[in-house]
Design an enzyme around this catalytic site. Structure first.
Site, short mmCIF file in Angstrom:
data_model
loop_
_atom_site.label_atom_id
_atom_site.label_comp_id
_atom_site.label_asym_id
_atom_site.label_seq_id
_atom_site.Cartn_x
_atom_site.Cartn_y
_atom_site.Cartn_z
N HIS B 56 64.82 3.29 -14.98
CA HIS B 56 64.55 2.12 -14.14
C HIS B 56 64.86 0.81 -14.86
O HIS B 56 64.44 -0.26 -14.43
CB HIS B 56 63.09 2.10 -13.70
CG HIS B 56 62.63 3.36 -13.06
ND1 HIS B 56 63.26 3.90 -11.97
CD2 HIS B 56 61.61 4.20 -13.36
CE1 HIS B 56 62.64 5.02 -11.63
NE2 HIS B 56 61.64 5.23 -12.46
N HIS B 214 63.79 6.87 -7.50
CA HIS B 214 64.06 8.07 -8.29
C HIS B 214 65.22 8.87 -7.73
O HIS B 214 65.29 10.08 -7.93
CB HIS B 214 62.80 8.94 -8.36
CG HIS B 214 61.68 8.28 -9.07
ND1 HIS B 214 60.78 7.47 -8.42
CD2 HIS B 214 61.34 8.23 -10.38
CE1 HIS B 214 59.92 6.98 -9.29
NE2 HIS B 214 60.23 7.42 -10.48
#
Ligand SMILES: Nc1ncnc2c1ncn2[C@@H]1O[C@H](COP(=O)(O)OP(=O)(O)O)[C@@H](O)[C@H]1O
Ligand SMILES: Nc1ncnc2c1ncn2[C@@H]1O[C@H](COP(=O)(O)OP(=O)(O)O)[C@@H](O)[C@H]1O
Ligand SMILES: [Mg+2]
Ligand SMILES: [Mg+2]
Ligand SMILES: [Mg+2]
Ligand SMILES: [Mg+2]
Lengths: 207, 328, 328, 207
Positions: B56, B214
């Protein structure tokens, strides 16, 4: 063959650890593929990392009593797996270790399993029917309590894992998908069944 | 899989080594790559620790530094970090005023941070859950924490720098989280290095609506729409979730997931700003860029945080991290 | 083509509108979207103007602001701006001390800036050509200007802020350009919105070596290699081009082309830093990120600039733009 | 039919502008595809943007003398095309306009073309044989000077564009590709040939 205290205490722990690590590593791609379908595609990687780390400590654990070993396995899983499955499988093994006497009877095992599964459910704020590993663990505990043979317990586990397919996920990452989670086997249920099968095989051999 | 890597097992540690070397003026690594910490700690300040799966970036390591985090714990790609990481980070950066964990609402993150909190002293937690794509009901695990997490970290980070106490920071974090809503859309999935292939396949004229960060499928697959139509649907979802709270000043944060060029992000921002202002919000602060990513996923999310004067001034407060810098 | 757009003809103007709205504290648009200019000009300072085809964001618009550019002229995607853009920008931001055009060495850019310079007053030009992938001989158009252009803009921008005269800035820009070398590698091409499909197809196990920043094929197609092997080849090319000049302090800039996650960029940085230090350079300044991009192209470039103390301190000088900020 | 001063001054300028804009717009995708192969994939877009902008001013230009119109076209191209082709085609038209008398003879046209092409080469620091639009413009000028019919001049242009295929690019973006530029038609050569063909057709009709 049925499971009894003799079988439990005679278990070859390094062999047990190897067997579980082997099956997880062999099925890592399958577990990851299941997790790609309804999760984030890391379950196989997580479990493999964890159980290979456990295997790496296998020799050091060899001499120790069963409860110690299980607690150590649980702690190792917590510190290496990560994700949701780390705390959950870690709690499972740690709790069984905590509950089990050094020379457990089948009844001891069933009781320990029951408590450990409750601990997992508490950690996960989850219950049966939510399309998680619990949907394998509860029926496995029941089968052990009912005196089924290791092989039969493993069959129950396989069936229970498969039975997560039509469920809609209420817990775990798959729950974000809502109805789209229906039609896929839950990765954690599948890995639980793999572990049960591996343990069952070793127990049958040590009987 | 097309990636610049040497081996899947070392992607994370090599990347962390590079990150620490490139930003050695701001931060350093903890032993065993377990955490990234500020180079210089401020005694008496509450320590802010966040973390989560890697992939991320720049969240969270890129937000370590003055005005934001004291430490960040990077898990494996898309996998929550383990409790020992947070425990060791806390032991190292807690200078006596306690630790606030900022945790994105995923069961993995929550459980691992919980275990660390149970085994550490003087820890409170803020759990972010800004994603309106996920129904928040008894029948779900609740909303995900997504890009809004950066906003919480910025605001709480500024307040910590001012010297607020642990409990006040926890309350502020919860308040900012409640004032924040996000929703995302993906045009492609992404490839976790160790998995070697994308999480899902998607046709050239399709998009995934309501995705998290994700690379997972979203709530629904739909035909690709013009940008305005996509933005309208996201803004409608955010607005209806805010309900009556949608008024006054706001921060608009258009976040790229990694594979979307900034030209498109600013186009989305342009569209979102107009649509939200039409709904009566005044956009007084803005952030546009790829800050809370999903590796190479093409897509973006829109985050709206309602601001009062105090929160706006905390947003403006100086920050100096690898990814976010102003006023210093 | 998977993009967040409404119509191919309005991508650029909509995006520019969003960009100007998001950064209205720093900059504003010129009429007809012809240029982006600093909100507040500094009388008596030489005006720095750059520009080029769009699709390389944040270059150049994201580098307008204190310590860098006074104006940037965005052309259509991958198409040099037209002379009227630079002429109008110059007329607006030249406060009397003259204008320096910073131009990447492409014939389109050079000719359009040349025409603008011929029709404006008090203009000098620095043409950047840092790309060692291109042979610099009579039989080529010379080297391309790529990511090193950002370095030139930063250094010259800081010196302009100090009040240097036009001719001094031109000399400084030429000097920094001569001290800068870059080379890039692409894993994918990119899609110009109006073209609708990628410039080239490439297999899953291939890469293009020696690419520029326009999604064009490079010097050679090769099998995908481990990151270290790729970095070694790039560093060897840069080092051999520097020859004896490769010594002392340097700035290492690892630039993403848009589609490459920062995890990979830091991994490349980690590798490049080691390889260059092994060759006797000391990496004393670093920049890692997607600053000079090719829309959504996956790939990266490595840029090395040799620093003396003066240039290093100009690099450190305060900068406040949409994309690059420190010290302010 | 041959080209002469009468033909030149009788030319229907709006029709000429339409014809050129039409052919460029119709072939924009082809030009872009050629540029994707050895450039950056914008040539068709650039030319189309430019000539459509010229077309939009066609009415305003209608009454004016030929040289004025050509200069205006060139200026418009410079201000709208961008890239390498903007200054080059812009210079071409501006220069022809500058050189041409109001009622030009064929010799005037050949002379103006020669000067304009030199101006293009000067702007581009380029020469024949470098795989650019010049490789069409030079033979076109020669054919005009030699008194060929418009149709024959257009055939020369087409052949010359095709003949850029085996060349290695020495100028323009394609030169960055080195030997990889060989085997593709140069986009600017192709667009030049398209323009010549359109102009030739209109001249034939106004003859
Ligand atoms: N709250 C929960 N209770 C029980 N099991 C859970 C819970 N959340 C997740 N799981 C189990 O964990 C599995 C996913 O593990 P993993 O992929 O390793 O972690 P993550 O979801 O964090 O990526 C699920 O398939 C499910 O069986
Ligand atoms: N130096 C030059 N001299 C002559 N023609 C050139 C030169 N550079 C480019 N060209 C012509 O311009 C064409 C490319 O135009 P275009 O694609 O619109 O611009 P760009 O290359 O800037 O993207 C080439 O095919 C070539 O014919
Ligand atoms: Mg998972
Ligand atoms: Mg995970
Ligand atoms: Mg171009
Ligand atoms: Mg081109």
């Amino acid at each position: 063959m049925t499971m009894d205290a003799t079988a439990m205490s005679k278990i070859d722990l390094p062999a047990l650890i190897d067997a579980v690590a082997d099956t997880i590593s062999e099925h890592a791609d399958e577990l990851t593929a299941l997790d790609q379908a309804i999760g984030d595609g890391d379950h196989g990687l997580n479990m493999k990392r964890g159980f290979e780390a456990v295997r790496a400590e296998s020799a050091a654990l060899a001499g120790q009593p069963l409860p110690e070993v299980l607690r150590a396995i649980g702690t190792k899983l917590v510190m290496t797996v990560g994700g949701a499955s780390g705390p959950l499988f870690g709690t499972l093994f740690m709790s069984i270790g905590k509950e089990l006497p050094t020379e457990p009877s089948r009844a001891d095992l069933a009781a320990a399993l029951a408590k450990a599964i409750s601990a997992v459910a508490a950690r996960g704020k989850s219950q049966a029917g939510q399309k998680t590993m619990l949907d394998v663990l509860y029926p496995v505990q029941a089968a052990v309590a009912a005196g089924k043979s290791p092989g039969d317990v493993a069959d129950v586990a396989d069936g229970a894992a498969e039975a997560t397919k039509p469920l809609k996920a209420i817990r775990g990452r798959a729950s974000f998908l809502g109805d789209r989670s229906i039609g896929h086997v839950d990765p954690g249920a599948r890995s639980s069944a793999l572990i049960v099968r591996a343990v069952a095989k070793v127990m049958e051999h040590s009987a | 899989m097309k990636k610049f890597i040497n081996a899947v097992d070392t992607v994370l540690t090599e990347s962390l080594d590079g990150f620490a070397a490139a930003h050695s003026d701001i931060l350093m690594l903890g032993g065993g790559h377990k955490f990234i910490r500020r180079k210089t700690l401020k005694p008496g300040k509450v320590a802010l620790i966040s973390g989560g799966g890697s992939g991320h970036e720049p969240l969270h390591g890129g937000l370590v530094g003055h005005g934001m985090l004291d430490a960040a714990c990077p898990g494996q790609v898309f996998t929550s970090p383990t409790p020992d990481q947070m425990m060791e980070a806390a032991a190292e950066v807690n200078t006596g005023a306690g630790c606030l964990f900022i945790v994105k609402n995923y069961e993995g993150d929550v459980m691992n941070f919980d275990m660390a909190a149970e085994m550490s002293e003087d820890v409170m937690q803020v759990v972010t859950n800004d994603d309106v794509a996920v129904e928040d009901s008894l029948y779900t695990t609740g909303r995900r924490g997504v890009a809004g997490t950066l906003v919480v970290e910025k605001i709480v980070g500024a307040a910590a720098e001012e010297g607020l106490a642990l409990k006040e920071l926890k309350e502020l974090g919860d308040k900012v989280n409640r004032a924040t809503r996000s929703m995302g859309v993906a045009l492609t999935s992404c490839t976790v290095p160790a998995a070697g292939k994308p999480n899902f396949e998607i046709a050239d004229d399709e998009m995934e609506f309501g995705v998290g960060i994700h690379g997972e499928p979203g709530r629904r697959r739909a035909k690709l729409q013009p940008a305005d139509a996509i933005v309208e649907e996201i803004c409608a979802a955010i607005a209806s979730d805010f309900g009556a709270a949608l008024k006054g000043d706001a921060l608009l944060f258009v976040n790229g997931f990694g594979g979307t060029p900034s030209m498109e992000l600013y186009l989305i921002y342009n569209s979102a700003r107009k649509m939200l202002e039409k709904r009566g919000v005044r956009i007084v602060r803005s952030l546009v860029g790829s800050y809370v990513t999903s590796l190479d996923m093409a897509g973006c999310s829109i985050t709206l945080t309602m601001l009062d004067d105090r929160v706006a001034s905390l947003w403006d407060a100086p920050v100096h991290t690898a990814a976010l810098r102003w006023g210093l």
